[in-house]
Scaffold this motif. Structure first.
Motif, PDB file in Angstrom:
ATOM      1  N   THR A  28      -7.663 -16.484  -1.126  1.00  0.00           N
ATOM      2  CA  THR A  28      -8.920 -15.817  -0.792  1.00  0.00           C
ATOM      3  C   THR A  28     -10.061 -16.825  -0.793  1.00  0.00           C
ATOM      4  O   THR A  28     -10.217 -17.596  -1.741  1.00  0.00           O
ATOM      5  N   ASN A  56     -15.591  -9.457  -2.953  1.00  0.00           N
ATOM      6  CA  ASN A  56     -14.694  -8.665  -3.798  1.00  0.00           C
ATOM      7  C   ASN A  56     -15.319  -8.379  -5.161  1.00  0.00           C
ATOM      8  O   ASN A  56     -15.265  -7.245  -5.665  1.00  0.00           O
ATOM      9  N   PHE A  68     -12.703  -3.891  -6.327  1.00  0.00           N
ATOM     10  CA  PHE A  68     -12.981  -5.056  -5.542  1.00  0.00           C
ATOM     11  C   PHE A  68     -12.459  -4.762  -4.158  1.00  0.00           C
ATOM     12  O   PHE A  68     -12.683  -3.671  -3.657  1.00  0.00           O
ATOM     13  N   SER A  69     -11.773  -5.688  -3.519  1.00  0.00           N
ATOM     14  CA  SER A  69     -11.436  -5.431  -2.142  1.00  0.00           C
ATOM     15  C   SER A  69     -10.480  -4.270  -1.975  1.00  0.00           C
ATOM     16  O   SER A  69     -10.333  -3.747  -0.900  1.00  0.00           O
ATOM     17  N   SER A 115     -14.262 -13.793  -2.019  1.00  0.00           N
ATOM     18  CA  SER A 115     -14.197 -13.533  -3.458  1.00  0.00           C
ATOM     19  C   SER A 115     -15.530 -13.009  -3.978  1.00  0.00           C
ATOM     20  O   SER A 115     -15.559 -12.125  -4.840  1.00  0.00           O
ATOM     21  N   ASN A 160     -18.078  -5.915  -4.961  1.00  0.00           N
ATOM     22  CA  ASN A 160     -17.498  -4.573  -4.884  1.00  0.00           C
ATOM     23  C   ASN A 160     -17.097  -4.061  -6.254  1.00  0.00           C
ATOM     24  O   ASN A 160     -17.218  -2.877  -6.553  1.00  0.00           O
ATOM     25  N   ILE A 220      -9.137 -11.326  -9.151  1.00  0.00           N
ATOM     26  CA  ILE A 220      -9.899 -12.067  -8.139  1.00  0.00           C
ATOM     27  C   ILE A 220      -9.765 -13.568  -8.380  1.00  0.00           C
ATOM     28  O   ILE A 220      -9.630 -14.359  -7.437  1.00  0.00           O
ATOM     29  N   GLN A 257      -7.430 -10.215   0.535  1.00  0.00           N
ATOM     30  CA  GLN A 257      -7.902  -9.279  -0.478  1.00  0.00           C
ATOM     31  C   GLN A 257      -7.270  -9.607  -1.818  1.00  0.00           C
ATOM     32  O   GLN A 257      -6.130 -10.034  -1.914  1.00  0.00           O
ATOM     33  N   SER A 286     -13.394   0.233  -0.769  1.00  0.00           N
ATOM     34  CA  SER A 286     -14.394  -0.500  -1.539  1.00  0.00           C
ATOM     35  C   SER A 286     -15.445  -1.109  -0.629  1.00  0.00           C
ATOM     36  O   SER A 286     -16.639  -1.093  -0.931  1.00  0.00           O
TER      37      SER A 286
END
Length: 502
Positions: A71, A79, A9-10, A76, A82, A308, A34, A222
């Motif tokens: 976030t 993220n 993710f991030s 999100s 990703n 997340i 993040q 990412s």
């Protein structure tokens, strides 16, 4: 790529999944926007963790016992996208070439819906089970066995993701060097041998970065990886209208094609009949068995969902499901377009790694060279990010009570990287990595573990409820998918070995 495929993710890339536990192996420090990798609740007695945050408990308890997310909704979505997208995207055209357009769309739709349903089960289980750690949910549900199953599945998925990234280095770096140095014949040239280049990149670039205790700027790879995949998709769509399809006699439909295209090998090996340029909608052959594992590999993001969720502002299960729906729909479209235009460019002659297929046709194309460089940079910087959670999980399982040791830290890192390099060197194609990991670890993470944890930990719903019956059927379907896919893949390996293919 999903990823893919790992917990990307991030702070990491498919693309792929990881073990997010808090231990001394590493110390993440990222911007608050993040998603955090480590749990803020690791020091709380798991049996006394009272997550969940129902609105009727009162906002004060919510904010004091559990930190509020920071976030935004949009970040999100980014993220989680990703976390989904990864190297698996490079194998989707191959899957379509061996299923047909219609069957591929059906399979893609079902796998994406099933993956989204498993996210729903996972979020509800986290609420009822009182933990935002995948392994901790396993421990709460089935004790040490559940913890090992979750940790093992995540580790295998991550090793598969690492292998797929290094396969890209093995396939693409020799072509980039050959194009930059304008070398026609690469026979006997050691620095154009993919196996040597993988070892060299691992030792010179990946190992030093992997030995760091803090990910630092690597957390942003990412985002770079996602941008590379979007760029890759745009190029795939554009090249569909530039690369001609051969006719039966080997002539080119587009006579105005640039003379720099090296089409001879493509035509010689691929022209079989006049219908080779006609799309097919349903295909069944020996390679069709790889379609579902490749798709499941591409949609694995589940270990990233909980971190997340933890960081989501205004955190609620409904809000996180909205994030998941948007992310899955966006990746569904991206995967469909990449697979469709890749297939409509090469039809049944797509290789197991789409980007490599273009080398048979366009060896000096500048745009493809830029794509290769971007993807190579992204995956090279992503491998160290994937090593971190694998090493953390191994350290936590084997010596959680011991203080940090550079010797142990280095030994585990070198062992992980060496094992992955051996896989890349001796496994014939990236298709085998996608197939095996997709049929085993990805099936566990998407189908089996979320439904098993849900059935065990969600006590307020009786076994005869629609929700529990649905989870049981989902679990059974996951077992069927895993056993069936693994059996068919092993049979294909045995057949290839007996025929001299492997």
């Amino acid at each position: 790529m999903k990823k893919a495929e790992m917990g990307r993710f991030s702070i990491s890339p498919d693309e792929d999944s990881s073990s997010y536990s808090s231990n001394s192996d590493f110390n993440y420090s990222y911007p608050t926007k993040q998603a955090a990798l480590k749990s803020h609740y690791a020091d709380v007695d798991p049996e006394n963790q009272n997550f969940l945050l129902e609105s009727n408990l009162g906002k004060k308890k919510y904010e004091t016992d559990f930190h509020p997310g920071t976030t935004s909704f949009g970040m999100s979505v980014f993220n989680l996208s990703n976390a989904i997208v990864g190297s698996g995207i490079l194998g989707l055209s191959y899957a379509m070439a061996n299923t047909g357009i219609a069957l591929f769309i059906i399979l893609l739709t079902f796998v994406s819906i099933f993956s989204l349903y498993s996210v729903h089960l996972l979020l509800k289980t986290a609420n009822e089970g009182g933990s935002l750690l995948y392994e901790q949910l396993g421990h709460k549900a089935f004790g040490l066995f559940g913890k090992l199953a979750a940790s093992g599945s995540i580790t295998i998925q991550n090793i598969g993701a690492m292998s797929s990234y290094l396969f890209i280095v093995k396939y693409e770096l020799p072509l980039v060097i050959q194009a930059l140095m304008n070398i026609e014949d690469k026979n006997g040239v050691w620095y154009l041998n993919g196996d040597y280049l993988v070892l060299l990149v691992s030792l010179v670039l990946i190992l030093p970065l992997s030995l760091l205790r803090n990910l630092g700027y690597l957390g942003y790879t990412s985002g770079l990886s996602l941008l590379c995949m979007v760029f890759f998709l745009i190029v795939v769509i554009c090249k569909k209208f530039q690369i001609p399809c051969p006719t039966e006699d080997g002539s080119i439909l587009n006579e105005t094609m640039n003379s720099t295209l090296a089409l001879a090998p493509y035509l010689a090996s691929n022209v079989t009949n006049a219908g080779s340029c006609q799309p097919r909608y349903f295909i069944f052959n020996s390679q069709t068995v790889y379609a579902v594992p490749i798709l499941t590999f591409s949609f694995v993001c589940h270990p990233a969902v909980l971190p997340i969720y933890e960081e989501l502002k205004g955190r609620s299960r409904r809000r996180m499901m909205s994030v998941s729906k948007i992310s899955f729909f966006a990746m569904f479209l991206m995967y469909l377009l990449a697979a469709l235009f890749g297939y409509l460019t090469f039809y049944e002659h797509v290789e197991s790694e789409l980007l490599h297929t273009y080398s048979s046709v366009m060896k000096t194309d500048v745009l493809l060279l830029v794509v290769r460089l971007a993807v190579l940079m992204a995956v090279t910087l992503t491998v160290p990010v994937v090593i971190f959670p694998i090493r953390s999980s191994i350290t936590h399982l084997l010596c959680a009570a011991k203080d940090f040791s550079w010797w142990r830290h280095s030994l585990i890192t070198v062992s992980i990287l060496a094992f992955t390099n051996l896989l890349v060197i001796f496994v014939p194609t990236i298709r085998d990595i996608f197939g095996f990991i997709g049929a085993s670890a990805a099936a566990m993470l998407i189908f089996i573990l979320p439904s098993a944890f849900y059935i065990k930990l969600v006590k307020k719903e009786p076994m005869r409820s629609v929700q529990k019956i649905g989870a049981v059927f989902f679990l059974m379907s996951g077992v069927v998918v895993m056993i069936g896919s693994m059996a068919l893949i092993v049979l294909d390996w045995v057949h290839d070995a007996s025929a001299g293919g492997h």
